[in-house]
Scaffold this active site. Structure first.
Site, PDB file in Angstrom:
ATOM      1  N   SER A 245       0.842  -1.199   0.000  1.00 39.27           N
ATOM      2  CA  SER A 245       0.000   0.000   0.000  1.00 39.27           C
ATOM      3  C   SER A 245       0.877   1.249   0.000  1.00 39.27           C
ATOM      4  O   SER A 245       1.744   1.386  -0.859  1.00 39.27           O
ATOM      5  CB  SER A 245      -0.942  -0.048   1.210  1.00 39.27           C
ATOM      6  OG  SER A 245      -1.921   0.956   1.134  1.00 39.27           O
ATOM      7  N   ASP A 301      -8.938  -4.529  -6.510  1.00 41.85           N
ATOM      8  CA  ASP A 301      -8.396  -3.692  -5.434  1.00 41.85           C
ATOM      9  C   ASP A 301      -8.215  -2.280  -5.976  1.00 41.85           C
ATOM     10  O   ASP A 301      -7.614  -2.080  -7.034  1.00 41.85           O
ATOM     11  CB  ASP A 301      -7.052  -4.266  -4.962  1.00 41.85           C
ATOM     12  CG  ASP A 301      -6.554  -3.599  -3.692  1.00 41.85           C
ATOM     13  OD1 ASP A 301      -7.163  -2.604  -3.272  1.00 41.85           O
ATOM     14  OD2 ASP A 301      -5.556  -4.073  -3.133  1.00 41.85           O
ATOM     15  N   HIS A 356      -7.758  -5.560  -0.176  1.00 40.72           N
ATOM     16  CA  HIS A 356      -6.570  -4.756   0.106  1.00 40.72           C
ATOM     17  C   HIS A 356      -5.624  -5.427   1.101  1.00 40.72           C
ATOM     18  O   HIS A 356      -4.459  -5.044   1.215  1.00 40.72           O
ATOM     19  CB  HIS A 356      -7.021  -3.391   0.639  1.00 40.72           C
ATOM     20  CG  HIS A 356      -5.913  -2.407   0.825  1.00 40.72           C
ATOM     21  ND1 HIS A 356      -5.157  -1.907  -0.215  1.00 40.72           N
ATOM     22  CD2 HIS A 356      -5.423  -1.812   1.952  1.00 40.72           C
ATOM     23  CE1 HIS A 356      -4.269  -1.057   0.252  1.00 40.72           C
ATOM     24  NE2 HIS A 356      -4.402  -0.984   1.562  1.00 40.72           N
TER      25      HIS A 356
END
Length: 455
Positions: A245, A301, A356
């Site tokens: 991320s 995602d 995620h």
């Protein structure tokens, strides 16, 4: 977000053929539209319009997959078999293939089908990044909230890795910084990167408890120290950085800085669910510096579509008309694309937070063979880990959601029979490293080297 930087020293052929890895810090998604079942009366004009719009938005229209998914008919038998098999595969010596596995040839012919050695390496680096989530002190009642629970020397041991990340976004303020969508110059050329990412990477604050020096300063100090250490031994060193991320974005910034300041050092990035970081000039500079990047992404995602959900690398097809657009965000490197629907263990539907999750990513990597193959039935990684912090596993597995937590929520019963928060060991209390402790670390490093290779 999660990130880990690793220094590798490559031993001469007269020494152990393994690769020594020393931890430096312990610290594309697309929206997919599936075609409906073939219908001869489908409005072809509408389909062409949808495809044109998809190209502009950098969406991906796919026909139904020809891949047949792995089917499990008896979940009880599955449980018994899985619980009685090891979670790791036999290890091979990969020294001869190390440079290929870390991108020297841009992972050509290694991604589809996925080479088993590369799969193991991707999972390993993902687990390094996962440690920063598992060790992060989320307890708002803790005096050390938002710090790492363990010191650098025992982090991986405490979390069950036993050998050797920036963490991902966990605070609302970080999300705000992540996606301000303002490009800011970096370096001396035309390269620009997202303002929020650069701010998080380079900011320090004397008034705060844990970032009196910036992430950039901290990691580059350790990377430089270790590179010099191994170069002083006349050994080849390389740097691999991983992140999830926001951590994937910071990994790319760290790679840019390391490759700029340490010329000749092989630098690679293995990122999970990373957003776009900069413009095409930034991508081109990374290429010129020799930085190799492998982005692991999961369809559906949303994070890897940010920033630049509309204006992104898909506009490059119009460069002959518009010229190079310096304000357009661009992904970098190679991509390994995974599909949630390939795994029979994962729930269907739209679950953005679960998509995620880094554990979802690692599960999908572990079972991925090729784009046209079923999920491998003998995948070794423990499926239970997927539900560590989410609710993504099918109900038939009977695995509780969000099961990962400290026993009694961190409380312990003291000698008087009272439940209290435990004291941290002195070495686990976050504080600036003093000169005496730095001297101890240098001695430990030298002793470790002597034990491994002799004098």
């Amino acid at each position: 977000m999660a990130l880990s930087a690793m220094i590798h020293n490559h031993l001469p052929t007269t020494l152990n053929t393994g690769v020594n890895r020393i931890s430096v810090i312990h610290a594309h998604q697309e929206i997919v539209f599936d075609h409906p079942k073939t219908n001869k009366t489908m409005n072809r004009g509408a389909l062409r319009l949808a495809e044109s719009l998809s190209n502009l938005l950098h969406l991906h229209i796919e026909p139904p997959s020809s891949r047949k998914n792995l089917q499990i008919s008896n979940w009880d038998v599955f449980d018994e078999e899985k619980h009685n098999t090891p979670t790791t595969s036999p290890k091979e010596l990969v020294a001869d293939k190390w440079s290929d596995i870390h991108g020297s040839m841009d992972w050509n012919n290694l991604l589809d089908p996925l080479h088993p050695w590369l799969r193991r390496e991707i999972v390993k680096y993902g687990e390094f990044a996962q440690t920063t989530y598992d060790a992060f002190d989320f307890d708002s009642f803790s005096k050390y909230c938002e710090s790492c629970r363990y010191n650098n020397n025992k982090l991986f041991e405490k979390l069950g890795l036993g050998k050797n990340g920036y963490k991902g976004t966990v605070a609302p303020s970080e999300w705000y910084e992540d996606f301000q969508r303002k490009l800011e110059p970096i370096g001396i050329g035309d390269a620009k990167v997202e303002h929020g990412f650069l701010s998080i990477y380079t900011s320090d604050n004397e008034s705060t408890r844990y970032n009196k020096s910036s992430a950039s300063e901290q990691v580059m100090k350790e990377v430089t120290k270790l590179v010099q250490f191994y170069q002083g031994k006349a050994e080849e060193a390389s740097l691999t950085i991983t992140g999830h991320s926001l951590g994937g974005a910071l990994a790319l910034l760290n790679a840019y800085e390391a490759a700029t300041n340490l010329p000749g050092l092989h630098v690679s990035v293995i990122s999970f669910d990373a957003p776009r970081v900069g413009n095409s000039a930034f991508r081109d500079e990374l290429d010129e510096l020799g930085v190799k990047t492998l982005r692991v992404v999961v369809k559906k995602d949303l994070v890897p579509r940010m920033p630049g959900i509309v204006f992104n690398e898909s506009l490059q097809r119009f460069d002959d008309i518009t010229g190079t657009l310096e304000w357009v965000y661009t992904h970098v490197g190679s991509e390994l694309r995974l599909d949630v629907s390939s795994s029979p263990y994962l729930k269907r539907g739209f679950n953005p937070l679960e998509f995620h999750s880094l554990e979802t990513y690692l599960h999908l990597v572990d079972g991925f063979l090729s784009a046209d193959s079923t999920f491998q039935s003998d995948a070794r990684r423990d499926v239970t880990l997927v539900n560590k912090a989410c609710d993504m596993l099918v109900d038939e597995l009977r695995i509780p959601n969000c099961w990962y937590q400290f026993v009694n929520k961190g409380l312990v019963c003291n000698e008087h029979g009272r439940w209290v928060k435990p004291r941290r060991e002195p070495e686990d209390i976050p504080s600036p490293i003093g000169e005496a402790h730095e001297h101890t670390l240098r001695i430990d490093m030298q002793e470790s080297y002597q034990m491994l290779y002799g004098s």
